[in-house]
Design a protein around this motif. Structure first.
Motif, PDB file in Angstrom:
ATOM      1  N   THR A   1      16.806 -49.602  -4.918  1.00  0.00           N
ATOM      2  CA  THR A   1      15.551 -50.404  -5.116  1.00  0.00           C
ATOM      3  C   THR A   1      14.641 -49.109  -4.102  1.00  0.00           C
ATOM      4  OG1 THR A   1      16.337 -52.041  -5.471  1.00  0.00           O
ATOM      5  CG2 THR A   1      13.684 -51.408  -4.826  1.00  0.00           C
ATOM      6  N   GLU A   2      15.021 -49.278  -2.608  1.00  0.00           N
ATOM      7  CA  GLU A   2      14.619 -48.166  -1.874  1.00  0.00           C
ATOM      8  C   GLU A   2      13.831 -47.036  -1.727  1.00  0.00           C
ATOM      9  OE1 GLU A   2      16.799 -48.250   1.505  1.00  0.00           O
ATOM     10  OE2 GLU A   2      15.834 -50.372   2.559  1.00  0.00           O
ATOM     11  N   TYR A   3      15.360 -45.974  -2.518  1.00  0.00           N
ATOM     12  CA  TYR A   3      14.913 -44.976  -3.124  1.00  0.00           C
ATOM     13  C   TYR A   3      13.461 -44.750  -4.440  1.00  0.00           C
ATOM     14  CZ  TYR A   3      15.285 -40.216  -6.066  1.00  0.00           C
ATOM     15  OH  TYR A   3      15.230 -39.347  -6.623  1.00  0.00           O
TER      16      TYR A   3
ATOM     17  N   GLU B   1      10.247 -45.107  -2.528  1.00  0.00           N
ATOM     18  CA  GLU B   1       9.649 -43.729  -2.697  1.00  0.00           C
ATOM     19  C   GLU B   1       9.091 -43.547  -3.480  1.00  0.00           C
ATOM     20  OE1 GLU B   1      12.826 -42.024   0.007  1.00  0.00           O
ATOM     21  OE2 GLU B   1      13.154 -43.630   1.497  1.00  0.00           O
ATOM     22  N   MET B   2       9.864 -42.825  -4.257  1.00  0.00           N
ATOM     23  CA  MET B   2       9.675 -42.430  -5.311  1.00  0.00           C
ATOM     24  C   MET B   2       7.729 -42.849  -5.809  1.00  0.00           C
ATOM     25  SD  MET B   2      11.104 -39.191  -6.331  1.00  0.00           S
ATOM     26  CE  MET B   2      10.824 -39.111  -7.498  1.00  0.00           C
ATOM     27  N   MET B   3       7.714 -43.922  -6.152  1.00  0.00           N
ATOM     28  CA  MET B   3       6.705 -44.540  -6.316  1.00  0.00           C
ATOM     29  C   MET B   3       5.169 -44.639  -5.452  1.00  0.00           C
ATOM     30  SD  MET B   3       7.079 -48.091  -8.345  1.00  0.00           S
ATOM     31  CE  MET B   3       8.652 -48.608  -7.758  1.00  0.00           C
ATOM     32  N   GLN B   4       5.663 -44.686  -4.134  1.00  0.00           N
ATOM     33  CA  GLN B   4       4.585 -44.290  -2.916  1.00  0.00           C
ATOM     34  C   GLN B   4       4.887 -43.222  -2.648  1.00  0.00           C
ATOM     35  OE1 GLN B   4       3.364 -46.175  -0.324  1.00  0.00           O
ATOM     36  NE2 GLN B   4       2.051 -44.862  -0.170  1.00  0.00           N
ATOM     37  N   GLU B   5       5.165 -41.598  -2.910  1.00  0.00           N
ATOM     38  CA  GLU B   5       4.693 -40.260  -2.750  1.00  0.00           C
ATOM     39  C   GLU B   5       4.202 -39.616  -4.556  1.00  0.00           C
ATOM     40  OE1 GLU B   5       4.731 -38.755  -0.302  1.00  0.00           O
ATOM     41  OE2 GLU B   5       5.530 -40.419   0.916  1.00  0.00           O
ATOM     42  N   MET B   6       5.056 -40.220  -5.795  1.00  0.00           N
ATOM     43  CA  MET B   6       4.528 -39.296  -6.779  1.00  0.00           C
ATOM     44  C   MET B   6       3.846 -40.525  -8.057  1.00  0.00           C
ATOM     45  SD  MET B   6       6.325 -36.919  -6.483  1.00  0.00           S
ATOM     46  CE  MET B   6       6.597 -35.779  -8.149  1.00  0.00           C
ATOM     47  N   GLY B   7       3.971 -42.148  -7.822  1.00  0.00           N
ATOM     48  CA  GLY B   7       3.489 -42.959  -8.047  1.00  0.00           C
ATOM     49  C   GLY B   7       4.045 -42.867  -9.303  1.00  0.00           C
ATOM     50  N   TYR B   8       5.523 -42.169  -9.291  1.00  0.00           N
ATOM     51  CA  TYR B   8       6.146 -43.590 -10.425  1.00  0.00           C
ATOM     52  C   TYR B   8       7.504 -42.629 -10.258  1.00  0.00           C
ATOM     53  CZ  TYR B   8       7.459 -42.561 -16.165  1.00  0.00           C
ATOM     54  OH  TYR B   8       8.262 -42.477 -16.780  1.00  0.00           O
ATOM     55  N   CYS B   9       8.576 -43.454 -10.589  1.00  0.00           N
ATOM     56  CA  CYS B   9      10.397 -42.852 -10.777  1.00  0.00           C
ATOM     57  C   CYS B   9      10.611 -43.392 -11.325  1.00  0.00           C
ATOM     58  CB  CYS B   9       9.937 -44.238  -9.685  1.00  0.00           C
ATOM     59  SG  CYS B   9      10.942 -45.998 -10.240  1.00  0.00           S
ATOM     60  N   ASN B  10      11.847 -42.462 -11.803  1.00  0.00           N
ATOM     61  CA  ASN B  10      13.005 -42.704 -12.830  1.00  0.00           C
ATOM     62  C   ASN B  10      13.192 -44.685 -13.118  1.00  0.00           C
ATOM     63  OD1 ASN B  10      13.327 -40.457 -13.640  1.00  0.00           O
ATOM     64  ND2 ASN B  10      14.968 -39.482 -12.329  1.00  0.00           N
ATOM     65  N   GLY B  11      12.951 -44.621 -14.799  1.00  0.00           N
ATOM     66  CA  GLY B  11      12.869 -46.279 -14.660  1.00  0.00           C
ATOM     67  C   GLY B  11      12.276 -47.574 -14.200  1.00  0.00           C
ATOM     68  N   ILE B  12      11.257 -46.704 -14.445  1.00  0.00           N
ATOM     69  CA  ILE B  12       9.563 -47.389 -13.702  1.00  0.00           C
ATOM     70  C   ILE B  12       9.809 -49.308 -14.598  1.00  0.00           C
ATOM     71  CG2 ILE B  12       7.550 -46.314 -14.863  1.00  0.00           C
ATOM     72  CD1 ILE B  12       6.675 -45.850 -11.942  1.00  0.00           C
ATOM     73  N   GLU B  13       9.924 -48.414 -15.658  1.00  0.00           N
ATOM     74  CA  GLU B  13       9.674 -49.891 -16.913  1.00  0.00           C
ATOM     75  C   GLU B  13      10.504 -51.180 -16.444  1.00  0.00           C
ATOM     76  OE1 GLU B  13      13.368 -47.155 -18.322  1.00  0.00           O
ATOM     77  OE2 GLU B  13      10.880 -47.131 -17.740  1.00  0.00           O
ATOM     78  N   ASN B  14      11.386 -50.670 -15.464  1.00  0.00           N
ATOM     79  CA  ASN B  14      12.757 -52.011 -15.158  1.00  0.00           C
ATOM     80  C   ASN B  14      11.271 -52.756 -13.613  1.00  0.00           C
ATOM     81  OD1 ASN B  14      15.506 -51.758 -16.506  1.00  0.00           O
ATOM     82  ND2 ASN B  14      15.602 -50.020 -15.443  1.00  0.00           N
TER      83      ASN B  14
ATOM     84  N   ALA C   1       1.895 -54.585  -6.225  1.00  0.00           N
ATOM     85  CA  ALA C   1       3.570 -54.719  -7.050  1.00  0.00           C
ATOM     86  C   ALA C   1       4.377 -53.529  -6.180  1.00  0.00           C
ATOM     87  CB  ALA C   1       3.804 -53.654  -7.894  1.00  0.00           C
ATOM     88  N   MET C   2       4.255 -52.890  -5.063  1.00  0.00           N
ATOM     89  CA  MET C   2       5.874 -52.543  -4.528  1.00  0.00           C
ATOM     90  C   MET C   2       5.997 -53.932  -2.960  1.00  0.00           C
ATOM     91  SD  MET C   2       4.524 -48.336  -3.966  1.00  0.00           S
ATOM     92  CE  MET C   2       5.460 -48.026  -2.789  1.00  0.00           C
ATOM     93  N   ARG C   3       5.379 -53.999  -2.464  1.00  0.00           N
ATOM     94  CA  ARG C   3       5.430 -55.521  -2.193  1.00  0.00           C
ATOM     95  C   ARG C   3       6.392 -56.399  -2.386  1.00  0.00           C
ATOM     96  NH1 ARG C   3      -0.259 -54.119   0.277  1.00  0.00           N
ATOM     97  NH2 ARG C   3      -1.087 -55.843  -1.096  1.00  0.00           N
ATOM     98  N   SER C   4       4.798 -56.787  -3.482  1.00  0.00           N
ATOM     99  CA  SER C   4       6.610 -57.760  -4.158  1.00  0.00           C
ATOM    100  C   SER C   4       7.319 -57.069  -4.902  1.00  0.00           C
ATOM    101  CB  SER C   4       5.674 -57.549  -5.236  1.00  0.00           C
ATOM    102  OG  SER C   4       6.557 -58.879  -6.743  1.00  0.00           O
TER     103      SER C   4
END
Length: 715
Positions: free
Chosen positions: A288-290, A293-306, A257-260
């Motif tokens: 988007t890059e921020y 990075e959050m998804m890479q390190e935490m597996g989650y980010c604010n607004g991940i539902e988007n 998903a991150m690559r996509s």
């Protein structure tokens, strides 16, 4: 397990025939059926009996979360041994992300999550994956996006006593399931490690945690324990642990998903730059890059539902995964107050898309954010199976789909010409409904009340002198100790009429949309408690408005045909007087409109049938009796001695805020939304300034604890 209905009551009035006919219709395979139940006829009890007869998982939808909470409480009492779940929006407060180009104003997403409702949502998905005796009480939140059921199930961790698995492997798995390590504050969705002992607090539970003990690379023992005292509550042979969040993605899918997401970002940034929109390009790239990075390190980010389309591997434009995907294929849909709930379902998609289109156009979100959306109405209907619509005033959709070969039901006047039988049968053929058996009861009326109460009498009075006539009618009811509702067409008229009635000595208040929700609940409570006698408003037909003390409803300008004087509105408004033995509705009109004629015809027919039933069974009608809930407004105005005493004491504002926050969470846990809202407002006042004054006010407000409120606050 089968559904086990527990109740001291037996079906009365029209309930038995409604249960039998609707059960038979659903068993025949008909897709749509309607229960036309008048106010106070016990529609909830009828629905509970149908669920027990059919023994199928059931989704019950309501158009607001407070009425859904009432249904949840009632069905929990009816089915104490089955899984009754509550699935509504977990936001106490929600400000969606938005951008206003005209003023160049970006509004960041702001929300306050109710942890107890989040737990109940997780409990819902967990129950649907593990058992069939499930009743889900839901708002329209069920049409909004969730994780893929396959991904959610793939993330489930199953452990067995004696299984060979290392402690490190277990810790790695529960971190991937978004559990957080916290050695001090042990709460839902967290875990702690003490040597060879791992303690986990399941996200869907609020009373028991799990202790897993290792001996080398083997699970030696598993047990439940009280997280407060630490005392064991019994050993386990196996454990099924569900993810801590509903948006979860396996690690391999996350990488894809991150690559996509990055590929889409590069493409969109290039598009903006090619069109000279460099600000939008830079804005989108940084955000988007921020997030990546959050998804890479935490597996989650604010607004991940988007990014849900990428995370679930869906094609562009495809519908999102929702709670509907977790439901078994034979789930029965019940729509409470269907005339209000179904239009709400249909209205969610367009508004959401319009807001997000602006965000995408100005570089705040990738185009894939448009696929994080609610279902549109066509998708909702396609995903539901057999449905039962419940309303005192079913709308065209319910009538059109349910009125097929039903000789027992008289088609309402407003649909008679607009819906010829040929078009209805054609629609039935398209929906694959059973039209072969004449008299198939797809629409069932439930008009006999267990209390024996009749529909209120309808009186027509001329428009000339309607205010003077209303005053005289009000005086008579007040002398009898009864309450009155008066409906007007505008806010200004409601306020002016209230002032006029006050000037002549009547105790009166008004109610309209400019009054905040907590105040509305307080006004209704005060009316029931007799603090005033007359309530003036614009739209008093709100579903769930339960005022047993009201015996008279006056409808001013009743012949002004429109939304507020339509057939549905008039029937719903008249129903507000249906819980009192002296119930009466006075319509002020110079002409009989189609809506008034329908109201007269429906009421006359129902009263005739209700009186025949009462005579046949020797029933004497009696008013509904229900205790008045305690006041939500507990400010002790004028208590000068108490105020002085508070002022003399030193104030620890920080401690007071913590106490209020604890009370707010406890109120939310008990689904006492009005009290939680009141406490939240006090906390915001304390944090925002004027701390000393606010602290004194807060202490006064929280001295008296109101009982559980039945309806009102909703965000």
């Amino acid at each position: 397990m089968s559904f086990d209905l527990r109740s001291d009551y037996k079906p009365q009035g029209d309930q038995a025939q409604a249960i039998e006919k609707l059960t038979r219709s659903i068993r025949m395979g008909n897709r749509h059926q309607t229960l036309l139940g008048v106010t106070g006829s016990g529609k909830t009890f009828t629905a509970a009996n149908i669920i027990q007869n059919l023994d199928r998982p059931t989704l019950i939808m309501s158009h607001n979360k407070t009425l859904a909470a009432q249904l949840y409480s009632e069905f929990k009492q009816f089915f104490p041994n089955n899984a009754v779940e509550y699935f509504v929006s977990y936001f106490d407060y929600y400000q969606p992300e938005a951008y206003i180009p005209r003023s160049d104003t970006y509004i960041e997403k702001d929300s306050s999550i109710n942890e107890e409702i989040e737990r109940l949502r997780l409990s819902t998905t967990s129950s649907l994956l593990t058992r069939r005796d499930v009743i889900v009480i839901s708002s329209v939140s069920c049409i909004y996006g969730l994780a893929s059921p396959e991904d959610f199930q793939q993330m489930v961790l199953t452990l067995k006593r004696g299984e060979r698995i290392t402690r490190e492997e277990v810790l790695k798995r529960i971190v991937e399931m978004l559990y957080e390590r916290n050695e001090i504050e042990f709460a839902r969705g967290k875990f702690r490690v003490r040597g060879d002992v791992v303690e986990i607090f399941p996200a869907q539970n609020d009373e028991e945690a799990v202790r897993v003990e290792f001996f080398g690379d083997e699970i030696d023992r598993m047990s439940l324990f009280d997280p407060l005292s630490g005392r064991s509550r019994g050993d386990l042979t196996h454990l099924t642990l569900f993810p801590a969040k509903q948006f979860v993605t396996p690690k391999d899918k996350m990488q894809v998903a991150m690559r996509s997401i990055r590929d889409e970002m590069v493409e969109r940034v290039a598009f903006f730059e090619a069109n000279g929109k460099y600000l939008e390009a830079q804005r989108l790239k940084m955000r988007t890059e921020y997030d990546l990075e959050m998804m890479q390190e935490m597996g989650y980010c604010n607004g991940i539902e988007n990014y849900s389309r990428h995370l679930t591997g869906r094609d562009a434009g495809s519908r999102p995964y929702t709670l509907m995907d977790f439901l078994p294929q034979d789930t029965l849909l019940m729509v409470d107050e269907s005339h209000a709930t179904l239009p709400q379902v249909g209205g969610m998609y367009a508004g959401d898309r319009a807001r997000k289109m602006t965000l995408v156009e100005y570089g705040f979100r990738l185009p894939s954010a448009l696929d994080n959306r609610p279902l549109n109405f066509g998708e909702f209907i396609q995903m539901t199976g057999q449905g039962l619509y419940i309303s005192a005033t079913p709308a065209e959709m319910e009538i059109r789909n349910s009125w097929v070969g039903n000789t027992d039901f008289k088609l309402p006047g407003e649909f008679a010409n607009a819906m010829p039988l040929s078009s209805i049968k054609a629609n039935a053929a398209h929906e694959k409904l059973d039209t072969s058996t004449p008299g198939t009861p797809l629409i069932v009326e439930q008009i006999i009340r267990p209390t024996g109460l009749l529909d209120p009498r309808i009186m027509i009075r001329p428009l000339k002198g309607q205010i003077d006539e209303t005053i005289e009618l009000c005086r008579k009811r007040v002398e009898m100790g009864e309450r009155v509702l008066i409906t007007t067409l505008t806010k200004r008229t409601a306020e002016d009429l209230t002032d006029y009635l006050k000037d002549i000595g009547l105790k009166v208040r008004y109610l309209h949309s400019d009054i905040d929700t907590i105040e509305r609940v307080e006004i209704l409570r005060s009316l029931r408690a007799g603090e005033f006698d007359i309530l003036v408003g614009i739209n008093l037909l709100r579903e769930g408005l339960d005022l047993p003390e009201v015996s008279l409803v006056c409808v001013l300008d009743a012949d002004k045909e429109g939304f507020l004087r339509s057939r549905t509105s008039l029937i719903q408004t008249a129903g507000r007087a249906a819980r009192h033995v002296n119930g009466e509705v006075v319509l002020f009109a110079d002409k009989i409109t189609g809506s008034i004629r329908d109201l007269l015809d429906v009421t006359e027919d129902r009263r005739r049938r209700q009186m025949e039933h009462n005579r046949e069974h020797g029933i004497t009608p009696h008013s509904v009796k229900r205790p008045v809930q305690e006041s939500l407004r507990v400010i002790l105005e004028g208590d000068n001695d108490d105020s002085a005493r508070v002022q003399e004491q030193p104030l620890d504002v920080a401690t007071l805020i913590r106490e209020l926050e604890a009370e707010m969470k406890e109120s939310s846990k008990k689904l006492e939304y009005e009290r939680a809202a009141l406490l939240r407002d006090q906390i915001m006042e304390l944090k925002g300034g004027g701390a000393i004054t606010a602290a004194m006010s807060s202490r006064q407000k929280t001295k008296e604890k109101p009982t559980k409120a039945k309806r009102g606050w909703k965000r």
